[in-house]
Write a protein that holds these residues in place. Structure first.
Motif, short mmCIF file in Angstrom:
data_model
loop_
_atom_site.label_atom_id
_atom_site.label_comp_id
_atom_site.label_asym_id
_atom_site.label_seq_id
_atom_site.Cartn_x
_atom_site.Cartn_y
_atom_site.Cartn_z
N PHE A 24 0.86 -1.20 0.00
CA PHE A 24 0.00 0.00 0.00
C PHE A 24 0.89 1.25 0.00
O PHE A 24 1.86 1.33 0.76
N ASP A 48 1.21 -8.78 -1.16
CA ASP A 48 -0.15 -8.24 -1.09
C ASP A 48 -0.22 -6.92 -1.87
O ASP A 48 0.45 -5.95 -1.54
N SER A 139 -12.22 -8.25 2.76
CA SER A 139 -11.35 -7.37 3.53
C SER A 139 -12.21 -6.28 4.17
O SER A 139 -13.19 -5.83 3.57
N ASN A 140 -11.84 -5.91 5.37
CA ASN A 140 -12.56 -4.87 6.10
C ASN A 140 -14.02 -5.24 6.39
O ASN A 140 -14.86 -4.35 6.55
N GLN A 161 -9.22 -9.85 5.65
CA GLN A 161 -8.05 -8.99 5.91
C GLN A 161 -8.57 -7.68 6.52
O GLN A 161 -9.31 -6.94 5.86
N GLY A 188 -1.99 -2.99 8.36
CA GLY A 188 -1.56 -1.98 9.32
C GLY A 188 -1.01 -2.59 10.60
O GLY A 188 -1.24 -2.06 11.68
N LEU A 190 1.77 -2.46 11.86
CA LEU A 190 2.66 -1.53 12.58
C LEU A 190 1.93 -0.20 12.80
O LEU A 190 2.56 0.84 13.03
N GLN A 192 0.64 1.63 10.76
CA GLN A 192 1.12 2.55 9.72
C GLN A 192 2.19 3.50 10.29
O GLN A 192 2.27 4.66 9.91
N LYS A 230 4.45 -3.48 5.50
CA LYS A 230 4.96 -2.81 4.30
C LYS A 230 6.20 -2.02 4.64
O LYS A 230 6.26 -1.33 5.67
N SER A 231 7.21 -2.11 3.81
CA SER A 231 8.35 -1.20 3.92
C SER A 231 9.03 -1.09 2.56
O SER A 231 9.10 -2.06 1.82
N ILE A 232 9.54 0.11 2.29
CA ILE A 232 10.34 0.26 1.06
C ILE A 232 11.82 0.38 1.43
O ILE A 232 12.66 0.66 0.58
N THR A 233 12.11 0.18 2.72
CA THR A 233 13.49 0.34 3.21
C THR A 233 14.14 -1.04 3.38
O THR A 233 13.67 -1.84 4.20
N ARG A 236 14.64 -2.52 6.82
CA ARG A 236 13.38 -2.82 7.52
C ARG A 236 12.70 -4.05 6.94
O ARG A 236 12.09 -4.83 7.66
N GLU A 239 14.52 -6.70 8.60
CA GLU A 239 14.17 -6.71 10.03
C GLU A 239 12.81 -7.37 10.27
O GLU A 239 12.64 -8.19 11.17
N ASN A 240 11.84 -7.03 9.41
CA ASN A 240 10.47 -7.49 9.62
C ASN A 240 10.30 -8.99 9.40
O ASN A 240 9.27 -9.56 9.77
N1 LIG Z 1 -7.27 -4.23 2.93
C1 LIG Z 1 -7.07 -2.97 3.21
O1 LIG Z 1 -7.99 -2.13 3.22
C2 LIG Z 1 -5.70 -2.50 3.54
C3 LIG Z 1 -5.50 -1.23 4.09
C4 LIG Z 1 -4.20 -0.84 4.40
C5 LIG Z 1 -3.15 -1.71 4.15
N2 LIG Z 1 -3.37 -2.94 3.59
C6 LIG Z 1 -2.25 -3.88 3.30
O2 LIG Z 1 -1.52 -4.08 4.51
C7 LIG Z 1 -0.16 -3.71 4.30
C8 LIG Z 1 0.46 -3.19 5.59
O3 LIG Z 1 -0.25 -2.10 6.09
P1 LIG Z 1 0.23 -0.58 5.92
O4 LIG Z 1 1.16 -0.47 4.77
O5 LIG Z 1 -0.97 0.26 5.90
O6 LIG Z 1 0.97 -0.24 7.27
P2 LIG Z 1 2.11 -0.92 8.20
O7 LIG Z 1 2.71 -2.09 7.54
O8 LIG Z 1 1.50 -1.05 9.54
O9 LIG Z 1 3.17 0.26 8.32
C9 LIG Z 1 3.95 0.68 7.24
C10 LIG Z 1 4.82 1.84 7.73
O10 LIG Z 1 5.74 1.37 8.72
C11 LIG Z 1 7.08 1.67 8.32
N3 LIG Z 1 7.91 0.52 8.72
C12 LIG Z 1 7.87 -0.73 8.22
N4 LIG Z 1 8.74 -1.53 8.84
C13 LIG Z 1 9.37 -0.76 9.77
C14 LIG Z 1 10.39 -1.01 10.71
N5 LIG Z 1 10.92 -2.23 10.83
N6 LIG Z 1 10.82 0.03 11.50
C15 LIG Z 1 10.28 1.27 11.38
N7 LIG Z 1 9.30 1.56 10.49
C16 LIG Z 1 8.85 0.55 9.70
C17 LIG Z 1 7.03 1.86 6.82
O11 LIG Z 1 8.03 2.76 6.41
P3 LIG Z 1 8.94 2.61 5.08
O12 LIG Z 1 8.12 1.97 4.00
O13 LIG Z 1 9.30 4.02 4.75
O14 LIG Z 1 10.14 1.78 5.46
C18 LIG Z 1 5.66 2.47 6.64
O15 LIG Z 1 5.69 3.85 6.91
C19 LIG Z 1 -0.27 -2.68 3.18
O16 LIG Z 1 0.96 -2.36 2.59
C20 LIG Z 1 -1.26 -3.33 2.28
O17 LIG Z 1 -0.67 -4.34 1.51
C21 LIG Z 1 -4.63 -3.34 3.29
#
Ligand SMILES: NC(=O)c1ccc[n+]([C@@H]2O[C@H](COP(=O)([O-])OP(=O)(O)OC[C@H]3O[C@@H](n4cnc5c(N)ncnc54)[C@H](OP(=O)(O)O)[C@@H]3O)[C@@H](O)[C@H]2O)c1
Length: 274
Positions: A24, A48, A139-140, A161, A188, A190, A192, A230-233, A236, A239-240
């Motif tokens: 995402f 995903d 989802s949701n 999801q 989410g 983490l 977000q 999710k991470s683009i780093t 990380r 790490e994850n």
């Molecule tokens: N079904 C839905 O409606 C829905 C909604 C939201 C998300 N999703 C899915 O769920 C996935 C995960 O959720 P999300 O992307 O919303 O949020 P998330 O994974 O909770 O958080 C992502 C954020 O955390 C940072 N991060 C990741 N690993 C880290 C680490 N080890 N240390 C510090 N910061 C870290 C990332 O930064 P960087 O990228 O800058 O490293 C990014 O800013 C999405 O990518 C998507 O595939 C689904």
């Protein structure tokens, strides 16, 4: 759970890796290609994406470039709200496949509950029966969305999801999912990025000599929830995935449970405007 290859066995026997890679807000093109390639290189085998992320082409290209055989990857996409309905979902599915350069998906989800859920679900059931997708889910979906869908669904969703993290552990949804053998999956995980501000998470990270992110993701696994950080780093991303070499004690799982304040970081599915 001992390594990244471990899978949840869905109700139809399909294997879904417990840890996946979220995309995402990862921009289409080079950024998503590099991130997904790095994840695959490190050993993630579950990606995903969603039509609305507008990065399916990059995800598909990364999978191709990675040279990891397609059948080793659990690939997930989702039908967007404006494509809901029987015919439009079938069409949206074809578009996603084309962009992802594949001829099947491992999991296809209804992204958000909407008025046309039942028609959309019929299309997913059709795609499943035709073997175009290995598993189907939602989802949701809140309790009432699931109950409504189940009233006349031929196939029970294999996955739901939802937003899931220590401050919002979805106890009610977890219960109904268990009852119907629906695998719960955390988006989410983490929060977000907001999870890093919680003092208890910091305390536990120090105690286990892990990072806050690793504690949060390990907690998902021990809760029986598939997780897709999710991470683009690159550091990380690595790490994850290092969450298979330790275990959070029962006592600390209970302490994390105390963080539940029923607060979302994302939108409430009953009140979405998109
Ligand atoms: N079904 C839905 O409606 C829905 C909604 C939201 C998300 N999703 C899915 O769920 C996935 C995960 O959720 P999300 O992307 O919303 O949020 P998330 O994974 O909770 O958080 C992502 C954020 O955390 C940072 N991060 C990741 N690993 C880290 C680490 N080890 N240390 C510090 N910061 C870290 C990332 O930064 P960087 O990228 O800058 O490293 C990014 O800013 C999405 O990518 C998507 O595939 C689904």
């Amino acid at each position: 759970m001992k390594n990244i290859k471990e899978c949840s066995i869905l109700s139809n026997g399909v294997k879904m890796p417990w840890l996946g890679f979220g995309t995402f807000k990862v921009p289409e093109g080079k950024v998503v290609e590099e991130a997904v390639k790095e994840a695959l290189r490190l050993g993630y085998r579950h990606i995903d994406t969603a039509a609305i992320y507008k990065n399916e082409e990059g995800v598909g290209q990364a999978i191709k470039d990675s040279r990891v055989p397609r059948e080793e990857i659990f690939l997930v996409s989702k039908v967007w709200n404006t494509d809901q309905g029987y015919e439009s979902t079938l069409k949206a599915f074809e578009t996603s496949l084309k962009k992802l350069q594949t001829d099947y998906l491992d999991l296809y989800l209804i992204h958000w509950p909407k008025a046309l859920n039942k028609e959309t679900w019929k299309a997913l059931e059709e795609l499943y029966k035709e073997g175009r997708v290995k598993a189907i889910g939602v989802s949701n979906f809140k309790l009432h969305n699931l109950e409504e869908l189940l009233e006349d669904a031929e196939i029970i969703p294999m996955v739901n999801q939802v937003e899931f993290h220590p401050q919002f552990p979805q106890t009610e949804i977890m219960e109904i999912c268990k009852k119907h053998n629906i695998q719960l999956e955390a988006w989410g995980p983490l929060m977000q990025g907001k999870i890093f501000e919680i003092p208890l998470m910091r305390e536990l990270a120090e105690k286990y000599n892990k990072t806050i992110s690793q504690i949060a993701l390990r907690w998902d696994l021990q809760m029986g929830v598939v997780t897709i950080p999710k991470s683009i780093t690159p550091e990380r991303i690595k790490e994850n995935m290092n969450i298979f070499d330790f275990e959070i004690s029962k006592e600390d799982m209970d302490r994390i449970a105390q963080l539940n304040i029923g607060e979302r970081v994302g939108p409430d599915p009953d009140h979405i405007t998109f």
